[in-house]
Motif scaffolding. Structure first.
Motif, PDB file in Angstrom:
ATOM      1  N   GLN A   1       0.818  -1.220   0.000  1.00  0.00           N
ATOM      2  CA  GLN A   1       0.000   0.000   0.000  1.00  0.00           C
ATOM      3  C   GLN A   1       0.854   1.273   0.000  1.00  0.00           C
TER       4      GLN A   1
ATOM      5  N   LEU B   1       1.193   0.617  -7.820  1.00  0.00           N
ATOM      6  CA  LEU B   1      -0.105   0.204  -7.299  1.00  0.00           C
ATOM      7  C   LEU B   1      -1.063  -0.158  -8.425  1.00  0.00           C
TER       8      LEU B   1
ATOM      9  N   GLN C   1      -7.247  -7.969   1.089  1.00  0.00           N
ATOM     10  CA  GLN C   1      -7.255  -6.963   2.150  1.00  0.00           C
ATOM     11  C   GLN C   1      -7.765  -7.556   3.458  1.00  0.00           C
TER      12      GLN C   1
END
Length: 664
Positions: A8, A15, A32
């Motif tokens: 992240q 990303l 996640q």
């Protein structure tokens, strides 16, 4: 810092590349929500191990279900449910994508170093067979766990259908011809079609898994159990140490767990039918037959898992099991290889000694397996019995019976010991042990009590191996090739070099050696007793040639230095050892001198090494001397036996000790 947190923090362009890695099959939401769990799993192994992958996939669904229930956001929780259903439908074996931002450290390679006893039992073929078994049981277990998820998915689908159907039923009848109602009916029909498809699919999968379990039990599990029982027979007569029961218990238990889980899944499907059914519903049509097959497999699996872990044995003779003396306590142990935590009552095991004969158990013949013993999967029982005087070739049997009910199944358990020999006097022990050896060497039948009505022959190669085991068990060291060759010559004569020569039971144990008042086995057993009680240190140093004949003895000694001697067992005495030394006369004559054999009575007074050290010969007008100089072929006597000599105690008196003397 976890990998997901590091990801992240990457640059935006990286990303975007991460986003490209994830798709609908494995959404980023799952990565996640399960970041910590995913990064703690061994995905490299799962990628190459199908059974581990199946189990890991099931665990993934469980973790996802946990995260979904903990999620507070309604929309997010709904999305997770959809994802979970998609995964269940696809039954994917996934390796979640991870961006590795750190260098992987090398993994240590696993090193297997089995001990010497394990090596003797596990060839590469056996290891591969066991590995295949582990994998197959694991795959079945994983498949059954996946079916749990599928049944839950069907239940969720049915709940949705039931809710929509009841909602439609509750609406005003005037609305039933509206377009919205027609659309809802169409949607309900699609849901019902989908539900029917999933019901047929899960029943088909259950059928496949049940057939796989049936084949596993028939083609692998049952042969593995029979192989263990055969190795138990061999171990009982001195062969390699018995291992593998814990492994068997693991296979039996996992297979039983899979069958019980399928049984619960079928029960669940039966509950679903009560709530929602329709014309040509596959569950009422196929469920009864599947249930019967599952019950049949469970019954036979558990029934076959009832085994005698430790064969009957007297504590006074732990190395000679399956011989019971009248009036003497013996122990035995039975085990149920399937661990069943559902059994919450005491399991009683009844023991019967020779149902058709006049023997009886003096102590209570029913023992209880309580919950603590049961957690270990085994039962230990002690009995004492009395019997009539019996010949050692008459075989007897000890039976164990139990009955219990689990999850609606009533199962009768029964197993029996290997055939026993009953004796009434310890003098019958050698003959009894010969019977035990002969039986377990030549048959794998568990209850052939008429075996000695027409006993089969043994090849010399078979018999010689068992005889070597006896020396390994009772004397700490087996027989070498030369010693076995000498024994073969004594038993078989001119056929000694034929490893496939057939030896009869009578020749081995019943008939006397020509010119002697005892049989071959009685002679050999007396030597074993002598070694065990009086000669172990010398035997384990390989100083006893042992079974050499007088003729061979003279051939070996005639060209050696004067005073060269060798040790051999007496051919004329039961349980005797002698030594012969060579002398050379001035006229060139070679003389051989053999001392009267030392038996257990004489060796009880003096250790044999001290006899060698202190031995003297007295003749008229000659100072006593020790004629023993070199142990064959040329080892100085004190060099060979020095560390075995008994040191004299230090005290204020003039020391005295016994000296073995021969008078010429």
């Amino acid at each position: 810092m976890s990998q997901w947190k590091q990801i992240q923090q990457l640059e935006i362009r990286l990303l975007e590349h991460v986003d490209y890695l994830y798709d609908d099959n494995f959404p980023m939401d799952i990565r996640q929500g399960l970041a910590s769990w995913i990064e703690s799993q061994d995905w490299d192994t799962a990628a190459t191990d199908e059974s581990m992958a199946a189990v890991m996939f099931s665990n993934l669904l469980t973790q996802l279900d946990r995260v979904r229930l903990d999620e507070q956001n309604f929309l997010q929780r709904h999305n997770m449910k959809i994802i979970q259903q998609q995964l269940q439908v696809g039954q994917l074996h996934l390796t979640p994508p991870q961006v590795k931002v750190t260098t992987n450290s090398p993994k240590p390679k696993r090193s297997l170093h089995p001990g010497p006893l394990e090596k003797s039992l596990q060839s590469s073929v056996a290891f591969e067979r066991q590995k295949n078994m582990d994998n197959r049981v694991g795959i079945i277990r994983g498949s059954v766990q996946l079916m749990d998820q599928a049944v839950k998915y069907i239940e969720d689908m049915q709940d949705d259908f039931d809710f929509r159907y009841k909602t439609l039923q509750s609406r005003d009848s005037t609305d039933r011809n509206s377009d919205m109602m027609k659309q809802e009916v169409t949607r309900l029909q699609e849901m019902l079609n989908r539900l029917d498809f999933k019901r047929k699919e899960i029943l088909s999968k259950m059928d496949v898994v049940v057939k796989e379990i049936d084949d596993l039990m028939t083609s692998q599990l049952s042969p593995e159990l029979q192989d263990w029982k055969r190795r138990q027979q061999i171990a009982a007569i001195g062969g390699p140490l018995l291992t593998g029961l814990e492994q068997l218990q693991g296979w039996f238990t996992l297979t039983a767990q899979s069958l019980f889980q399928i049984k619960r899944q079928l029960d669940k499907l039966g509950e679903l039918v009560v709530k929602v059914t329709y014309e040509c519903d596959p569950i009422p049509l196929q469920k009864p037959q599947l249930e019967e097959r599952v019950k049949y497999l469970l019954y036979h699996l558990i029934k076959s898992s009832f085994v005698v872990e430790k064969q009957p044995c007297m504590p006074t003779h732990p190395q000679k099991p399956l011989i019971i003396k009248t009036g003497v306590q013996f122990t035995t142990k039975v085990r149920l290889l399937v661990k069943l935590p559902e059994v919450d009552y005491q399991l009683k095991v009844k023991t019967t000694f020779d149902k058709s004969r006049q023997f009886f158990i003096l102590t209570n013949n029913t023992k209880v397996m309580d919950i603590e013993d049961y957690s270990n999967g085994c039962l230990s029982v002690e009995f004492r019995h009395l019997g009539l005087l019996s010949v050692t070739e008459e075989l007897h049997s000890l039976s164990f019976e139990a009955c219990f009910t689990v999850q609606g199944l009533t199962i009768d358990l029964e197993t029996c010991s290997l055939p026993l020999v009953v004796i009434s006097n310890v003098s019958q022990l050698p003959g009894g042990w010969a019977s035990v050896m002969w039986y377990n060497l030549l048959t794998d039948e568990p209850r052939n009590l008429a075996f000695f009505g027409n006993p089969p022959r043994a090849t010399w190669s078979q018999l010689s191996e068992v005889l070597s085991w006896q020396f390994s068990t009772f004397a700490g060291q087996g027989l070498n090739k030369d010693q076995l060759s000498m024994l073969g010559e004594k038993l078989l004569g001119q056929h000694a070099s034929c490893s496939d020569y057939q030896v009869s039971w009578s020749k081995f144990s019943k008939e006397n050696i020509p010119g002697k008042p005892f049989s071959f086995w009685m002679w050999l057993d007396s030597i074993l007793e002598l070694i065990k009680k009086h000669l172990l240190p010398v035997w384990n140093e390989n100083y006893i040639m042992g079974f050499v004949s007088k003729e061979t003895e003279r051939t070996l000694l005639k060209d050696r230095e004067p005073g060269t001697f060798l040790l051999r067992f007496s051919e004329s005495h039961l349980g005797g050892i002698t030594f012969t030394w060579v002398e050379h006369k001035d006229n060139g004559e070679v003389k051989f001198n053999s001392v009267e054999p030392y038996t257990k009575n004489r060796l009880s007074a003096l250790p044999f090494a001290d006899i060698i050290r202190d031995y003297k010969v007295i003749s008229d007008g000659v100072v006593p001397e020790n004629p023993l100089k070199f142990l064959y072929p040329d080892i100085p006597k004190d060099e060979a036996f020095g560390r075995l000599y008994n040191c004299q105690p230090i005290h204020p008196y003039i020391p005295s000790h016994l000296i073995p003397i021969s008078v010429q």
